[in-house]
Design a protein around this motif. Sequence first.
Motif, mmCIF file in Angstrom:
data_model
loop_
_atom_site.group_PDB
_atom_site.id
_atom_site.type_symbol
_atom_site.label_atom_id
_atom_site.label_comp_id
_atom_site.label_asym_id
_atom_site.label_seq_id
_atom_site.Cartn_x
_atom_site.Cartn_y
_atom_site.Cartn_z
ATOM 1 N N PHE A 31 -43.368 -52.885 29.555
ATOM 2 C CA PHE A 31 -42.626 -52.192 28.508
ATOM 3 C C PHE A 31 -41.948 -53.132 27.515
ATOM 4 O O PHE A 31 -41.266 -52.664 26.602
ATOM 5 C CB PHE A 31 -41.596 -51.249 29.128
ATOM 6 N N ILE A 32 -42.095 -54.431 27.670
ATOM 7 C CA ILE A 32 -41.485 -55.378 26.733
ATOM 8 C C ILE A 32 -42.415 -55.559 25.543
ATOM 9 O O ILE A 32 -43.572 -55.922 25.695
ATOM 10 C CB ILE A 32 -41.196 -56.729 27.411
ATOM 11 N N GLN A 33 -41.889 -55.283 24.351
ATOM 12 C CA GLN A 33 -42.658 -55.448 23.124
ATOM 13 C C GLN A 33 -42.121 -56.654 22.370
ATOM 14 O O GLN A 33 -40.921 -56.882 22.314
ATOM 15 C CB GLN A 33 -42.554 -54.199 22.256
ATOM 16 N N SER A 34 -42.986 -57.439 21.802
ATOM 17 C CA SER A 34 -42.618 -58.619 21.004
ATOM 18 C C SER A 34 -41.802 -59.625 21.804
ATOM 19 O O SER A 34 -40.958 -60.314 21.244
ATOM 20 C CB SER A 34 -41.868 -58.204 19.741
ATOM 21 N N HIS A 35 -41.973 -59.665 23.111
ATOM 22 C CA HIS A 35 -41.316 -60.634 24.004
ATOM 23 C C HIS A 35 -39.795 -60.505 24.054
ATOM 24 O O HIS A 35 -39.113 -61.419 24.492
ATOM 25 C CB HIS A 35 -41.706 -62.073 23.630
ATOM 26 N N ILE A 36 -39.231 -59.395 23.592
ATOM 27 C CA ILE A 36 -37.776 -59.182 23.609
ATOM 28 C C ILE A 36 -37.490 -57.814 24.215
ATOM 29 O O ILE A 36 -38.086 -56.808 23.835
ATOM 30 C CB ILE A 36 -37.178 -59.206 22.183
ATOM 31 N N LYS A 59 -23.985 -55.974 24.436
ATOM 32 C CA LYS A 59 -25.398 -56.092 24.084
ATOM 33 C C LYS A 59 -25.959 -57.357 24.708
ATOM 34 O O LYS A 59 -25.263 -58.344 24.868
ATOM 35 C CB LYS A 59 -25.585 -56.155 22.577
ATOM 36 N N ALA A 60 -27.230 -57.304 25.069
ATOM 37 C CA ALA A 60 -27.920 -58.474 25.604
ATOM 38 C C ALA A 60 -29.380 -58.397 25.159
ATOM 39 O O ALA A 60 -29.891 -57.321 24.832
ATOM 40 C CB ALA A 60 -27.843 -58.503 27.123
ATOM 41 N N GLU A 61 -30.006 -59.548 25.120
ATOM 42 C CA GLU A 61 -31.434 -59.619 24.848
ATOM 43 C C GLU A 61 -32.088 -60.438 25.942
ATOM 44 O O GLU A 61 -31.615 -61.512 26.290
ATOM 45 C CB GLU A 61 -31.708 -60.296 23.508
ATOM 46 N N VAL A 62 -33.156 -59.909 26.488
ATOM 47 C CA VAL A 62 -33.942 -60.630 27.477
ATOM 48 C C VAL A 62 -35.213 -61.087 26.772
ATOM 49 O O VAL A 62 -35.999 -60.259 26.312
ATOM 50 C CB VAL A 62 -34.299 -59.735 28.689
ATOM 51 N N GLY A 63 -35.366 -62.407 26.637
ATOM 52 C CA GLY A 63 -36.582 -62.966 26.063
ATOM 53 C C GLY A 63 -37.554 -63.259 27.190
ATOM 54 O O GLY A 63 -37.190 -63.846 28.208
ATOM 55 N N TYR A 64 -38.790 -62.847 27.014
ATOM 56 C CA TYR A 64 -39.748 -62.928 28.110
ATOM 57 C C TYR A 64 -41.081 -63.486 27.625
ATOM 58 O O TYR A 64 -41.580 -63.135 26.565
ATOM 59 C CB TYR A 64 -39.972 -61.534 28.698
ATOM 60 N N ASN A 65 -41.627 -64.405 28.379
ATOM 61 C CA ASN A 65 -43.051 -64.724 28.276
ATOM 62 C C ASN A 65 -43.576 -64.795 29.698
ATOM 63 O O ASN A 65 -42.826 -64.623 30.647
ATOM 64 C CB ASN A 65 -43.320 -65.983 27.441
ATOM 65 N N PHE A 66 -44.827 -65.048 29.899
ATOM 66 C CA PHE A 66 -45.406 -64.942 31.242
ATOM 67 C C PHE A 66 -44.916 -66.012 32.206
ATOM 68 O O PHE A 66 -45.136 -65.911 33.397
ATOM 69 C CB PHE A 66 -46.926 -64.940 31.153
ATOM 70 N N SER A 67 -44.227 -67.036 31.716
ATOM 71 C CA SER A 67 -43.790 -68.093 32.621
ATOM 72 C C SER A 67 -42.284 -68.126 32.854
ATOM 73 O O SER A 67 -41.833 -68.708 33.823
ATOM 74 C CB SER A 67 -44.252 -69.460 32.106
ATOM 75 N N CYS A 68 -41.482 -67.522 31.952
ATOM 76 C CA CYS A 68 -40.034 -67.591 32.159
ATOM 77 C C CYS A 68 -39.318 -66.460 31.424
ATOM 78 O O CYS A 68 -39.891 -65.786 30.579
ATOM 79 C CB CYS A 68 -39.478 -68.938 31.728
ATOM 80 N N ILE A 69 -38.040 -66.297 31.764
ATOM 81 C CA ILE A 69 -37.172 -65.298 31.144
ATOM 82 C C ILE A 69 -35.927 -66.008 30.645
ATOM 83 O O ILE A 69 -35.357 -66.846 31.335
ATOM 84 C CB ILE A 69 -36.782 -64.203 32.161
ATOM 85 N N HIS A 70 -35.485 -65.679 29.433
ATOM 86 C CA HIS A 70 -34.238 -66.193 28.862
ATOM 87 C C HIS A 70 -33.344 -65.005 28.553
ATOM 88 O O HIS A 70 -33.812 -63.997 28.043
ATOM 89 C CB HIS A 70 -34.493 -66.972 27.570
ATOM 90 N N VAL A 71 -32.050 -65.140 28.847
ATOM 91 C CA VAL A 71 -31.106 -64.062 28.585
ATOM 92 C C VAL A 71 -30.051 -64.559 27.617
ATOM 93 O O VAL A 71 -29.470 -65.626 27.809
ATOM 94 C CB VAL A 71 -30.422 -63.565 29.882
ATOM 95 N N LYS A 72 -29.820 -63.776 26.570
ATOM 96 C CA LYS A 72 -28.733 -64.046 25.633
ATOM 97 C C LYS A 72 -27.874 -62.794 25.616
ATOM 98 O O LYS A 72 -28.380 -61.695 25.408
ATOM 99 C CB LYS A 72 -29.282 -64.325 24.240
ATOM 100 N N TYR A 73 -26.601 -62.942 25.906
ATOM 101 C CA TYR A 73 -25.749 -61.761 25.856
ATOM 102 C C TYR A 73 -24.469 -62.109 25.133
ATOM 103 O O TYR A 73 -24.061 -63.253 25.039
ATOM 104 C CB TYR A 73 -25.476 -61.164 27.228
ATOM 105 N N TYR A 74 -23.858 -61.079 24.568
ATOM 106 C CA TYR A 74 -22.621 -61.264 23.835
ATOM 107 C C TYR A 74 -21.799 -59.994 23.951
ATOM 108 O O TYR A 74 -22.305 -58.917 24.227
ATOM 109 C CB TYR A 74 -22.877 -61.620 22.373
ATOM 110 N N PHE A 75 -20.506 -60.163 23.773
ATOM 111 C CA PHE A 75 -19.572 -59.063 23.859
ATOM 112 C C PHE A 75 -19.021 -58.775 22.476
ATOM 113 O O PHE A 75 -18.735 -59.703 21.725
ATOM 114 C CB PHE A 75 -18.397 -59.397 24.794
ATOM 115 N N GLN A 76 -18.888 -57.521 22.167
ATOM 116 C CA GLN A 76 -18.199 -57.122 20.943
ATOM 117 C C GLN A 76 -16.910 -56.477 21.384
ATOM 118 O O GLN A 76 -16.906 -55.516 22.136
ATOM 119 C CB GLN A 76 -19.030 -56.137 20.135
#
Length: 80
Positions: A31-36, A59-76
């Motif tokens: 279900f991940i589109q455009s790796h985000i 809010k947070a963004e999970v960046g995904y490719n087939f070898s790893c996952i990166h998470v960026k999150y921030y608070f408002q």
Amino acid sequence: MQGDVVLECLHIDDSLEDERLMFRVMFNTYFIQSHILPLNFENIDVSWDAEQRFTKKFKAEVGYNFSCIHVKYYFQHNKM
């Protein structure tokens, strides 16, 4: 990495001795589109005592490719 994923974000104190679960999210990579994968407060699982740490504008963004996952999150912060 493909299929069902459980991602847990932990807070680890400066001494590296104490860790606390901040939030958890479960998703399928199909279900991940455009790796985000965008997330907001309604999409994450938090422990019963952690809910006050998160605003409804989290809010947070999970960046995904087939070898790893990166998470960026921030608070408002809510303005009173």
